[in-house]
Scaffold this active site. Structure first.
Site, mmCIF file in Angstrom:
data_model
loop_
_atom_site.group_PDB
_atom_site.id
_atom_site.type_symbol
_atom_site.label_atom_id
_atom_site.label_comp_id
_atom_site.label_asym_id
_atom_site.label_seq_id
_atom_site.Cartn_x
_atom_site.Cartn_y
_atom_site.Cartn_z
ATOM 1 N N ARG A 61 0.827 -1.192 0.000
ATOM 2 C CA ARG A 61 0.000 0.000 0.000
ATOM 3 C C ARG A 61 0.869 1.254 0.000
ATOM 4 N NH1 ARG A 61 -1.673 0.870 4.352
ATOM 5 N NH2 ARG A 61 -0.758 -0.822 5.573
ATOM 6 N N LYS A 202 -8.543 -2.743 1.215
ATOM 7 C CA LYS A 202 -8.329 -1.816 2.313
ATOM 8 C C LYS A 202 -9.126 -0.523 2.108
ATOM 9 C CE LYS A 202 -5.668 -4.235 4.957
ATOM 10 N NZ LYS A 202 -6.256 -4.833 6.176
ATOM 11 N N HIS A 222 -9.747 -4.063 12.762
ATOM 12 C CA HIS A 222 -8.693 -4.666 11.943
ATOM 13 C C HIS A 222 -8.198 -5.896 12.686
ATOM 14 C CE1 HIS A 222 -4.473 -4.358 9.944
ATOM 15 N NE2 HIS A 222 -5.287 -5.069 9.198
ATOM 16 N N SER A 240 -0.416 -5.823 9.514
ATOM 17 C CA SER A 240 0.088 -6.842 8.603
ATOM 18 C C SER A 240 1.454 -7.338 9.077
ATOM 19 C CB SER A 240 0.217 -6.274 7.184
ATOM 20 O OG SER A 240 -1.037 -5.917 6.684
ATOM 21 N N LYS A 244 -1.952 -12.234 12.341
ATOM 22 C CA LYS A 244 -3.405 -12.384 12.427
ATOM 23 C C LYS A 244 -3.893 -13.607 11.660
ATOM 24 C CE LYS A 244 -5.055 -8.579 10.807
ATOM 25 N NZ LYS A 244 -3.783 -8.199 10.165
ATOM 26 N N THR A 245 -3.472 -13.716 10.413
ATOM 27 C CA THR A 245 -3.930 -14.830 9.580
ATOM 28 C C THR A 245 -3.405 -16.156 10.104
ATOM 29 O OG1 THR A 245 -4.066 -13.421 7.622
ATOM 30 C CG2 THR A 245 -3.925 -15.794 7.251
ATOM 31 N N ASP A 259 -8.987 -10.827 8.677
ATOM 32 C CA ASP A 259 -8.444 -9.465 8.617
ATOM 33 C C ASP A 259 -9.402 -8.357 9.053
ATOM 34 O OD1 ASP A 259 -6.189 -7.805 8.004
ATOM 35 O OD2 ASP A 259 -7.205 -7.151 6.193
ATOM 36 N N ARG A 326 2.216 -12.428 -1.233
ATOM 37 C CA ARG A 326 0.911 -12.748 -0.645
ATOM 38 C C ARG A 326 0.140 -13.747 -1.498
ATOM 39 N NH1 ARG A 326 -1.268 -9.602 3.458
ATOM 40 N NH2 ARG A 326 0.054 -7.887 4.135
#
Length: 542
Positions: A61, A202, A222, A240, A244-245, A259, A326
């Site tokens: 991003r 996002k 988030h 990120s 989390k994942t 997410d 990713r």
């Protein structure tokens, strides 16, 4: 069904400013999109059937190029500044017209989808893509309408994404040629000059972060979320790269999402905003993350990866393009998911932080004051590749573990979290997935196996009878013992070879917390302020 340009397609696009369309595909299937992407040279197939695509110049991003149109809706409600950069309405209109003129002669891919798995909070979406693989990304990441549902709706929000269109900063009001601009009055997100697909997902997250607190008193988060066999829900906050994942994809629990979620008022519980997962794959190994590994098959996308030479096998250790490699796949590719993607009120909340200083304990329990303070602080480290220019971990504070996605002032979200904690019995934990035994470059990264064991212990009640003691600087409660984890690891000071060096690092980090919090202090309640760390001048005695 894929449909070439006709009256039905044009009727859908006219509200977006299109007077004509040369060639458009409406809601094409994944197979059609994969075929188109390969034929158009947008990507290649891996030996598992996944589509490999590159995002070009931008491999993450670009927050400095994200704008919000300042108008009567946003003027007095948006948290304006370096994160939410104002954009003039007339310049938005000009940019919009130029993008439409650019796209009218192109082959387009139109996707109709939802954001928000709970019927009361669904956002109907329409996406116009220049690239076939981007449309596949939207199919994977947004919620897919069931077969037979009429999608000729007036969209609640739309995206026009044209990587090949570059703005002229001198004329269009952008910082550089790439941009992402949200217009809440026109319910439209424009993205151009970048092929990083994450800008689309996002962008809609930012939209929901603005709309849901206003309209429904729903807390947007988030975070990832899962549900245990006894119906207990847990949510995992973090930027990120903090896990989390990985940590929410647990074979013993049902995944709600990885997410973005909302927490409804009252007993409404939680729900996923998305229909897929967007997981980092750098150094991915089947034995460590089998669910993600097996999800990378036909219909899935891998971004900015490279093959083992002479093969079609992805080399997940290859960082030659970026560390932010990713995969994007539908959540249905994960075997153990919650259907639908909703859950009850959570009983456990985990704040994940990749502490690059090696100061914070691997797990600690937070009371309400510390929970609100740490939520509002959002301390972590930006890890390599998640944003342009980040090549090694950098300590940072990101309010609510996602400041760059928050259109409203962060205290609004922190106050909502505090309200949720007053209404429900919930345990809050701070989990350091970063470094131990020293900071980055000296210490070592926390073992994933230890982190999983600690989280499982919290979820299964193994910590309920454990004796805790307050950290001398941060005040968070540190467990004295956890089955399956070395006792010395629980006290970060013990992992440092030079104890006075730890004391200095702990004080330095505490001072960073206090300095960062100055911008919130005037609006923070005494209860929130009570969660602040206390730096000490003398060495800490164990």
């Amino acid at each position: 069904m894929s449909v070439t340009a006709n009256t039905a397609v044009l009727n859908r696009l006219q509200p977006l400013g299109f007077a004509r369309v040369a060639h458009a595909h409406l809601n094409p299937t994944p197979a059609e999109l994969v075929e188109a992407a390969v034929c158009r040279g947008e990507g290649t197939l891996t030996d598992t059937g996944a589509l490999m695509a590159d995002t070009g110049r931008f491999t993450g991003r670009s927050p400095k190029d994200r704008f919000i149109v300042r108008d009567v809706i946003t003027q007095d409600s948006v948290w304006w500044g370096d994160i939410n950069i104002p954009f003039a309405a007339d310049q938005f209109d000009q940019l919009h017209q130029k993008m439409v003129a650019y796209l009218e002669d192109k082959e387009l891919y139109v996707r109709e989808a939802y954001a928000g798995a709970h019927p009361a909070s669904q956002l109907k979406l329409r996406v116009v893509n220049e690239l076939a693989w981007h449309n596949l990304f939207c199919h994977n990441l947004f919620l897919r309408p069931e077969a037979g549902v009429d999608t000729s709706w007036l969209a609640d929000f739309s995206i026009i994404c044209a990587p090949g269109f570059e703005a002229d900063p001198a004329v269009d009001g952008t910082r550089q040629s790439n941009f992402a601009v949200i217009n809440f009055s026109k319910k439209l997100l424009l993205i151009g000059g970048t092929a990083y697909a994450g800008e689309m997902k996002k962008g809609i997250f930012g939209v929901l972060n603005f709309l849901l607190p206003h309209a429904q008193d729903t807390l947007p988060m988030h975070c990832s979320a899962n549900i245990g066999s006894h119906g207990d829900a847990a949510i995992f906050f973090g930027l990120s790269g903090t896990g989390k994942t990985t940590l929410s994809t647990d074979p013993n629990r049902h995944l709600v999402g990885d997410d973005e979620h909302g927490w409804l008022p009252g007993q409404g519980g939680i729900f996923n905003f998305e229909g897929g997962c967007y997981a980092k794959v750098i150094d991915l190994l089947e034995e460590k993350e089998p669910e993600i590994w097996q999800a990378i098959r036909f219909g899935a996308i891998v971004e900015n990866t490279r093959f083992v030479p002479g093969t079609r096998t992805v080399d997940y250790a290859n960082k030659s393009v970026t560390e932010n490699t990713r995969t994007a796949y539908p959540i249905t590719y994960i075997p153990n998911i919650a259907v639908p993607s909703v859950g009850p009120v959570p009983t456990h909340i985990f704040f994940l932080t990749a502490d690059a200083t090696g100061v914070l304990p691997p797990i600690s329990r937070l009371d309400k004051s510390h929970a609100m303070y740490h939520f509002l602080s959002g301390y972590t480290a930006k890890v390599a590749g998640t944003e342009m220019g980040i090549v090694e971990p950098q300590a940072t504070f990101s309010a609510c573990f996602g400041a760059v996605f928050l259109p409203l002032h962060p205290t609004r979200y922190a106050e909502m979290l505090g309200q949720k904690m007053d209404e429900h019995a919930v345990n809050v934990w701070l989990v350091n997935t970063g470094w131990t035994g020293g900071g980055y470059g000296t210490g070592r990264r926390m073992r994933l196996s230890h982190t999983r064991t600690l989280i499982t212990a919290a979820l299964t009640g193994q910590l309920d009878g454990v004796k805790f003691r307050p950290h001398p600087v941060f005040g968070v409660e540190v467990p004295g013992a956890v089955p399956g984890v070395p006792t010395d690891l629980l006290d970060p000071r013990r992992t440092w070879a030079v104890k006075t060096a730890y004391d200095q690092a702990a004080n330095a980090l505490a001072n960073k917390f206090v300095a960062n919090f100055e911008k919130y202090a005037a609006a923070a309640s005494p209860e929130i302020l009570a969660g602040a760390p206390m730096a000490v001048s003398e060495p800490v005695v164990a």
